[in-house]
Design a protein around this motif. Sequence first.
Motif, PDB file in Angstrom:
ATOM      1  N   ARG A 169      37.276  71.171   6.929  1.00  0.00           N
ATOM      2  CA  ARG A 169      37.506  72.231   6.260  1.00  0.00           C
ATOM      3  C   ARG A 169      39.342  71.966   7.563  1.00  0.00           C
ATOM      4  N   ALA A 170      38.586  71.526   8.265  1.00  0.00           N
ATOM      5  CA  ALA A 170      40.852  71.183   8.687  1.00  0.00           C
ATOM      6  C   ALA A 170      40.825  70.064   8.261  1.00  0.00           C
ATOM      7  N   HIS A 200      47.547  69.141  -6.252  1.00  0.00           N
ATOM      8  CA  HIS A 200      47.220  67.706  -5.856  1.00  0.00           C
ATOM      9  C   HIS A 200      45.679  67.203  -6.069  1.00  0.00           C
ATOM     10  N   PRO A 201      45.447  66.540  -7.030  1.00  0.00           N
ATOM     11  CA  PRO A 201      43.834  66.174  -7.250  1.00  0.00           C
ATOM     12  C   PRO A 201      42.880  66.244  -5.739  1.00  0.00           C
ATOM     13  N   MET A 202      42.834  65.821  -4.387  1.00  0.00           N
ATOM     14  CA  MET A 202      42.772  65.593  -3.649  1.00  0.00           C
ATOM     15  C   MET A 202      42.490  67.128  -2.950  1.00  0.00           C
ATOM     16  N   SER A 203      43.336  67.755  -2.828  1.00  0.00           N
ATOM     17  CA  SER A 203      42.845  69.227  -2.513  1.00  0.00           C
ATOM     18  C   SER A 203      42.164  70.310  -2.717  1.00  0.00           C
ATOM     19  N   GLU A 204      41.622  69.753  -4.715  1.00  0.00           N
ATOM     20  CA  GLU A 204      40.879  70.469  -5.544  1.00  0.00           C
ATOM     21  C   GLU A 204      39.799  69.824  -5.177  1.00  0.00           C
ATOM     22  N   VAL A 205      39.846  68.725  -5.372  1.00  0.00           N
ATOM     23  CA  VAL A 205      38.270  67.969  -4.779  1.00  0.00           C
ATOM     24  C   VAL A 205      37.462  68.052  -3.218  1.00  0.00           C
ATOM     25  N   MET A 206      38.409  68.432  -2.131  1.00  0.00           N
ATOM     26  CA  MET A 206      37.640  69.101  -1.203  1.00  0.00           C
ATOM     27  C   MET A 206      37.590  70.264  -1.320  1.00  0.00           C
ATOM     28  N   HIS A 207      38.590  70.793  -1.418  1.00  0.00           N
ATOM     29  CA  HIS A 207      38.195  72.599  -2.082  1.00  0.00           C
ATOM     30  C   HIS A 207      36.719  72.871  -3.037  1.00  0.00           C
ATOM     31  N   MET A 242      29.209  72.415  -0.321  1.00  0.00           N
ATOM     32  CA  MET A 242      28.119  71.469   1.094  1.00  0.00           C
ATOM     33  C   MET A 242      27.732  73.258   1.160  1.00  0.00           C
ATOM     34  N   ALA A 243      28.286  74.344   0.870  1.00  0.00           N
ATOM     35  CA  ALA A 243      27.631  75.757   0.477  1.00  0.00           C
ATOM     36  C   ALA A 243      26.220  75.907   0.269  1.00  0.00           C
ATOM     37  N   ALA A 244      26.543  75.431  -0.439  1.00  0.00           N
ATOM     38  CA  ALA A 244      25.382  75.253  -1.709  1.00  0.00           C
ATOM     39  C   ALA A 244      24.345  74.040  -1.978  1.00  0.00           C
ATOM     40  N   PRO A 245      23.696  74.013  -0.746  1.00  0.00           N
ATOM     41  CA  PRO A 245      23.159  72.851  -1.228  1.00  0.00           C
ATOM     42  C   PRO A 245      21.696  73.149  -2.347  1.00  0.00           C
ATOM     43  N   ARG A 246      21.667  72.202  -3.165  1.00  0.00           N
ATOM     44  CA  ARG A 246      19.962  71.913  -4.185  1.00  0.00           C
ATOM     45  C   ARG A 246      19.406  70.624  -3.975  1.00  0.00           C
ATOM     46  N   ARG A 247      18.229  71.649  -4.200  1.00  0.00           N
ATOM     47  CA  ARG A 247      17.113  69.834  -4.402  1.00  0.00           C
ATOM     48  C   ARG A 247      17.350  69.368  -6.159  1.00  0.00           C
ATOM     49  N   LEU A 271      34.067  71.635  -0.390  1.00  0.00           N
ATOM     50  CA  LEU A 271      33.451  72.171   0.874  1.00  0.00           C
ATOM     51  C   LEU A 271      32.150  73.389  -0.234  1.00  0.00           C
ATOM     52  N   VAL A 272      32.754  73.858  -1.238  1.00  0.00           N
ATOM     53  CA  VAL A 272      31.922  74.897  -1.773  1.00  0.00           C
ATOM     54  C   VAL A 272      30.514  73.931  -2.489  1.00  0.00           C
TER      55      VAL A 272
END
Length: 90
Positions: free
Chosen positions: A49-50, A62-69, A75-80, A72-73
């Motif tokens: 987030r920082a 920028h593609p890195m902005s998209e990848v970081m977003h 990480m919010a929805a981990p799955r086995r 983050l999404v």
Amino acid sequence: MKKGDDLDPKGLIFEAYRIEGILKSECRTIFLDWALSLPMETDTAQTLRALIEKYAKDAPQHPMSEVMHEGLVGMAAPRRRGGWRSRARD
């Protein structure tokens, strides 16, 4: 001499934003390297987030902005994905 900072120890994210014409696939590789280089005790979501605040607000396309977003999404929805606990037992 320290290359990056606490958010980006190796300076990988910083450098990705400086590469002209970088592709999203290359950003994914850099992002993975960044994530693996963080100390174990680091709150990855908070750090991400920082970094988004630091870089993506000035370069939203920028593609890195998209990848970081996306990271983050994700990480919010981990799955086995499998492993011994997901297998049927008798």
